[in-house]
Design a protein around this motif. Structure first.
Motif, mmCIF file in Angstrom:
data_model
loop_
_atom_site.group_PDB
_atom_site.id
_atom_site.type_symbol
_atom_site.label_atom_id
_atom_site.label_comp_id
_atom_site.label_asym_id
_atom_site.label_seq_id
_atom_site.Cartn_x
_atom_site.Cartn_y
_atom_site.Cartn_z
ATOM 1 N N PHE A 135 -5.787 2.538 11.490
ATOM 2 C CA PHE A 135 -4.348 2.828 11.532
ATOM 3 C C PHE A 135 -3.665 1.922 10.501
ATOM 4 C CE2 PHE A 135 -5.341 0.225 15.317
ATOM 5 C CZ PHE A 135 -4.503 -0.868 15.183
ATOM 6 N N VAL A 136 -2.894 2.557 9.633
ATOM 7 C CA VAL A 136 -2.418 1.921 8.410
ATOM 8 C C VAL A 136 -0.895 1.915 8.350
ATOM 9 C CG1 VAL A 136 -2.411 2.042 5.882
ATOM 10 C CG2 VAL A 136 -4.487 2.641 7.159
ATOM 11 N N LEU A 137 -0.334 0.765 7.994
ATOM 12 C CA LEU A 137 1.088 0.674 7.669
ATOM 13 C C LEU A 137 1.201 0.753 6.150
ATOM 14 C CD1 LEU A 137 3.881 0.296 8.980
ATOM 15 C CD2 LEU A 137 3.656 -2.158 8.531
ATOM 16 N N ALA A 138 1.884 1.789 5.641
ATOM 17 C CA ALA A 138 1.961 2.022 4.198
ATOM 18 C C ALA A 138 3.387 2.375 3.792
ATOM 19 C CB ALA A 138 1.007 3.144 3.788
ATOM 20 N N ARG A 139 3.706 2.099 2.530
ATOM 21 C CA ARG A 139 5.048 2.389 1.997
ATOM 22 C C ARG A 139 5.064 3.822 1.485
ATOM 23 N NH1 ARG A 139 8.999 -0.756 1.815
ATOM 24 N NH2 ARG A 139 7.687 -2.586 2.229
ATOM 25 N N SER A 140 5.822 4.666 2.187
ATOM 26 C CA SER A 140 5.821 6.097 1.879
ATOM 27 C C SER A 140 7.079 6.562 1.160
ATOM 28 C CB SER A 140 5.657 6.905 3.178
ATOM 29 O OG SER A 140 6.676 6.571 4.106
ATOM 30 N N GLU A 141 8.068 5.683 0.976
ATOM 31 C CA GLU A 141 9.296 6.035 0.265
ATOM 32 C C GLU A 141 9.402 5.177 -0.982
ATOM 33 O OE1 GLU A 141 12.671 5.780 2.833
ATOM 34 O OE2 GLU A 141 11.813 7.144 4.346
ATOM 35 N N PRO A 142 9.211 5.753 -2.177
ATOM 36 C CA PRO A 142 9.267 4.990 -3.426
ATOM 37 C C PRO A 142 10.588 4.230 -3.546
ATOM 38 C CG PRO A 142 8.436 7.197 -3.825
ATOM 39 C CD PRO A 142 8.927 7.179 -2.412
ATOM 40 N N GLY A 143 10.495 2.974 -3.970
ATOM 41 C CA GLY A 143 11.682 2.165 -4.164
ATOM 42 C C GLY A 143 12.191 1.479 -2.913
ATOM 43 N N SER A 144 11.608 1.772 -1.772
ATOM 44 C CA SER A 144 12.059 1.131 -0.529
ATOM 45 C C SER A 144 11.600 -0.321 -0.487
ATOM 46 C CB SER A 144 11.526 1.890 0.688
ATOM 47 O OG SER A 144 10.108 1.866 0.714
ATOM 48 N N GLU A 145 12.279 -1.120 0.322
ATOM 49 C CA GLU A 145 11.961 -2.534 0.427
ATOM 50 C C GLU A 145 11.890 -2.968 1.887
ATOM 51 O OE1 GLU A 145 14.843 -4.777 -1.718
ATOM 52 O OE2 GLU A 145 14.213 -4.040 -3.696
ATOM 53 N N ARG A 146 11.117 -4.051 2.085
ATOM 54 C CA ARG A 146 11.011 -4.691 3.384
ATOM 55 C C ARG A 146 10.660 -3.701 4.500
ATOM 56 N NH1 ARG A 146 9.560 -9.316 2.815
ATOM 57 N NH2 ARG A 146 10.397 -9.992 4.819
ATOM 58 N N HIS A 147 11.450 -3.663 5.571
ATOM 59 C CA HIS A 147 11.083 -2.867 6.741
ATOM 60 C C HIS A 147 11.322 -1.373 6.552
ATOM 61 C CE1 HIS A 147 12.748 -6.848 7.875
ATOM 62 N NE2 HIS A 147 11.650 -6.946 8.605
ATOM 63 N N HIS A 148 12.016 -1.003 5.494
ATOM 64 C CA HIS A 148 12.403 0.398 5.303
ATOM 65 C C HIS A 148 11.330 1.172 4.532
ATOM 66 C CE1 HIS A 148 16.312 -0.942 6.688
ATOM 67 N NE2 HIS A 148 16.315 -1.880 5.752
ATOM 68 N N THR A 181 0.846 -1.192 0.000
ATOM 69 C CA THR A 181 0.000 0.000 0.000
ATOM 70 C C THR A 181 0.882 1.242 0.000
ATOM 71 O OG1 THR A 181 -1.843 -1.078 1.125
ATOM 72 C CG2 THR A 181 -1.689 1.310 1.348
ATOM 73 N N LYS A 182 0.591 2.174 -0.921
ATOM 74 C CA LYS A 182 1.436 3.357 -1.110
ATOM 75 C C LYS A 182 0.831 4.569 -0.396
ATOM 76 C CE LYS A 182 4.286 1.372 -4.135
ATOM 77 N NZ LYS A 182 3.680 0.041 -4.202
ATOM 78 N N ALA A 183 1.701 5.418 0.114
ATOM 79 C CA ALA A 183 1.288 6.696 0.702
ATOM 80 C C ALA A 183 2.244 7.773 0.190
ATOM 81 C CB ALA A 183 1.330 6.639 2.223
ATOM 82 N N ARG A 184 1.694 8.873 -0.302
ATOM 83 C CA ARG A 184 2.529 9.984 -0.779
ATOM 84 C C ARG A 184 1.970 11.288 -0.242
ATOM 85 N NH1 ARG A 184 -0.214 12.520 -4.937
ATOM 86 N NH2 ARG A 184 -1.930 11.287 -5.861
ATOM 87 N N LEU A 185 2.866 12.221 0.009
ATOM 88 C CA LEU A 185 2.447 13.532 0.490
ATOM 89 C C LEU A 185 1.988 14.387 -0.674
ATOM 90 C CD1 LEU A 185 4.901 14.711 3.306
ATOM 91 C CD2 LEU A 185 2.406 14.482 3.440
ATOM 92 N N ASP A 186 0.819 14.985 -0.525
ATOM 93 C CA ASP A 186 0.286 15.907 -1.513
ATOM 94 C C ASP A 186 -0.108 17.175 -0.761
ATOM 95 O OD1 ASP A 186 -0.839 17.154 -3.716
ATOM 96 O OD2 ASP A 186 -2.736 16.054 -3.579
ATOM 97 N N GLY A 187 0.835 18.120 -0.714
ATOM 98 C CA GLY A 187 0.587 19.324 0.075
ATOM 99 C C GLY A 187 0.531 19.007 1.547
ATOM 100 N N ASP A 188 -0.598 19.286 2.172
ATOM 101 C CA ASP A 188 -0.736 19.053 3.610
ATOM 102 C C ASP A 188 -1.517 17.776 3.909
ATOM 103 O OD1 ASP A 188 -3.214 19.832 2.747
ATOM 104 O OD2 ASP A 188 -3.523 21.354 4.304
ATOM 105 N N GLN A 189 -1.534 16.832 2.933
ATOM 106 C CA GLN A 189 -2.254 15.577 3.141
ATOM 107 C C GLN A 189 -1.449 14.396 2.602
ATOM 108 O OE1 GLN A 189 -6.098 16.292 1.167
ATOM 109 N NE2 GLN A 189 -7.030 16.475 3.192
ATOM 110 N N TRP A 190 -1.668 13.239 3.240
ATOM 111 C CA TRP A 190 -1.198 11.974 2.699
ATOM 112 C C TRP A 190 -2.280 11.408 1.788
ATOM 113 C CZ3 TRP A 190 3.652 10.171 3.449
ATOM 114 C CH2 TRP A 190 4.376 10.639 4.542
ATOM 115 N N VAL A 191 -1.877 10.847 0.672
ATOM 116 C CA VAL A 191 -2.793 10.172 -0.243
ATOM 117 C C VAL A 191 -2.404 8.699 -0.291
ATOM 118 C CG1 VAL A 191 -3.723 10.069 -2.576
ATOM 119 C CG2 VAL A 191 -3.023 12.278 -1.610
#
Length: 396
Positions: A175-188, A147-157
């Motif tokens: 409460f959600v665990l999401a991947r917020s850094e593109p290209g990251s893997e596993r626990h990072h 699941t991806k999360a990205r910052l768009d201004g003052d909100q996460w999408v």
């Protein structure tokens, strides 16, 4: 390890026992025994009202520090509360994920603003929470979250899919665990986000279970939004927060769980006595073994909570392995005691009795909340010091 009760503890046990006897009457009496694993679909609104009744009388957040609105009770008094609550056959509470998991996590990692915003509403049972961890390709292998999360201004999408999301169909927050850094893997590169459910970008689809209920759900996030300051801990540090939350999952409430197991075992023994199945020496031996194991399980849980057991994740992992296997075997014995009658639904079109539901739901005990394979890996690596499994094969 001294597990004797002080005079104050005995007085507290009498207090909670008396309060439950006084209040589980009238309109609340019909709620006894309702809810819980495989039965969380039962009387949701009525149990929610009961949970708020508990809150109004100071019986939520009993272990929370007083500065966060709790009662600051000792560990042993928390154990007493959960044991007496289970002995009274009080209805399963609907606020467990918020009160027992997210609340302590916010106290440990949340900002003062997050604590002020969310903790009072959790205590008052005004807002209910669901856990957005598992995904179709990331169940026990939680580090594979996509699941991806990205910052768009003052909100996460957020975009992605969660599954086996308990009680999302009547909760207000996830409460959600999401991947917020593109290209990251596993626990990072993971972030721990607080997401409102009632919005256009969140779709909740209940999953019908073998037990007939639908306490689990699929949750689809399609452009779902939440404020930028609704990240707990630092962005990218979500794995640490998520693992801390799972540590809170197996706390003092496990002693109440053991009391519930004892009640189920008594039900099976009573049935075996009444229908004559107890005359079977092999079955009688299995029941006796389950009783002895349950007593050992309780003492081991107390030992772990006292700090006298295995360190770190070992205690909870051992306990999860033991109770999951034990509960499955209880369900199997229950069906053997029932005999051929256990193969027939209690009513049309698909009404199950408690023992049938016990057998069917307990099949999942060794999977949810951390599969047996995951628990054994934790013990192998963190207790026995064995080398980690090669990347790509470990189920973490």
């Amino acid at each position: 390890m001294d597990l004797s009760e002080s005079a104050d503890d005995e007085a507290f046990r009498a207090e909670i026992r008396g309060w439950l006897e006084e209040h589980l009457t009238g309109e609340w009496a019909a709620l006894r025994g309702l809810g819980g694993p495989g039965k969380d679909h039962e009387a949701i609104e009525e149990r929610l009202a009961w949970n708020r009744h508990l809150a109004a009388h100071g019986w939520t957040g009993i272990g929370w520090p007083e500065e966060h609105g709790g009662r600051g009770l000792s560990l042993w008094q928390q154990v007493i509360f959960h044991e007496e609550y289970a002995r009274a056959d009080a209805p399963a509470r609907v606020n467990h994920l918020g009160e027992e998991l997210l609340g302590p996590t916010l106290m440990a990692f949340g900002t003062p603003e997050q604590q002020q915003r969310f903790l009072p509403r959790i205590l008052a049972v005004e807002e209910l929470w669901a856990q957005g961890y598992s995904e179709p390709g990331a169940g026990s292998d939680l580090a594979n979250v996509q699941t991806k999360a990205r910052l768009d201004g003052d909100q996460w999408v957020l975009d992605g899919q969660k599954v086996w999301t308990s009680n999302a169909h009547f909760s207000q927050w996830l409460f959600v665990l999401a991947r917020s850094e593109p290209g990251s893997e596993r626990h990072h590169g993971l972030s721990f986000l607080l997401v409102p459910i009632d919005q256009e970008g969140v779709e909740v689809r209940p999953i019908e279970q073998l037990t007939g209920g639908s306490e689990f759900n699929e949750v689809f996030l399609t452009g779902a939004r939440t404020p930028a300051d609704h990240v707990v801990g630092e962005p990218g540090d979500g794995w640490r927060v998520a693992m801390a939350l799972l540590g809170f999952e197996r706390g003092v409430s496990v002693l109440g769980q053991v009391v519930g197991f004892a009640r189920e075992l008594r039900t099976v023994v009573d049935l075996a006595t009444s229908n004559g199945a107890i005359q079977d020496a092999v079955l009688r031996d299995r029941l006796a073994g389950l009783r002895a194991e349950l007593e050992v399980m309780r003492w081991q849980a107390l030992r772990g909570l006292s700090g006298d057991g295995a360190d770190g994740a070992a205690g909870p992992s051992v306990f999860k392995l033991v109770w999951a296997s034990w509960h499955q075997r209880l369900g199997e014995v229950a069906m053997d005691v029932r005999g051929l009658d256990g193969l027939v639904a209690a009513g049309a079109p698909y009404v199950l009795d408690d023992l049938q539901r016990l057998f069917l739901f307990s099949r999942a005990d060794t999977i949810y909340g951390g599969s047996d394979e995951v628990q054994r890996t934790i013990l192998a690596e963190r207790v026995l010091g064995l080398p980690r499994e090669p990347k790509g094969t470990a189920q973490r």
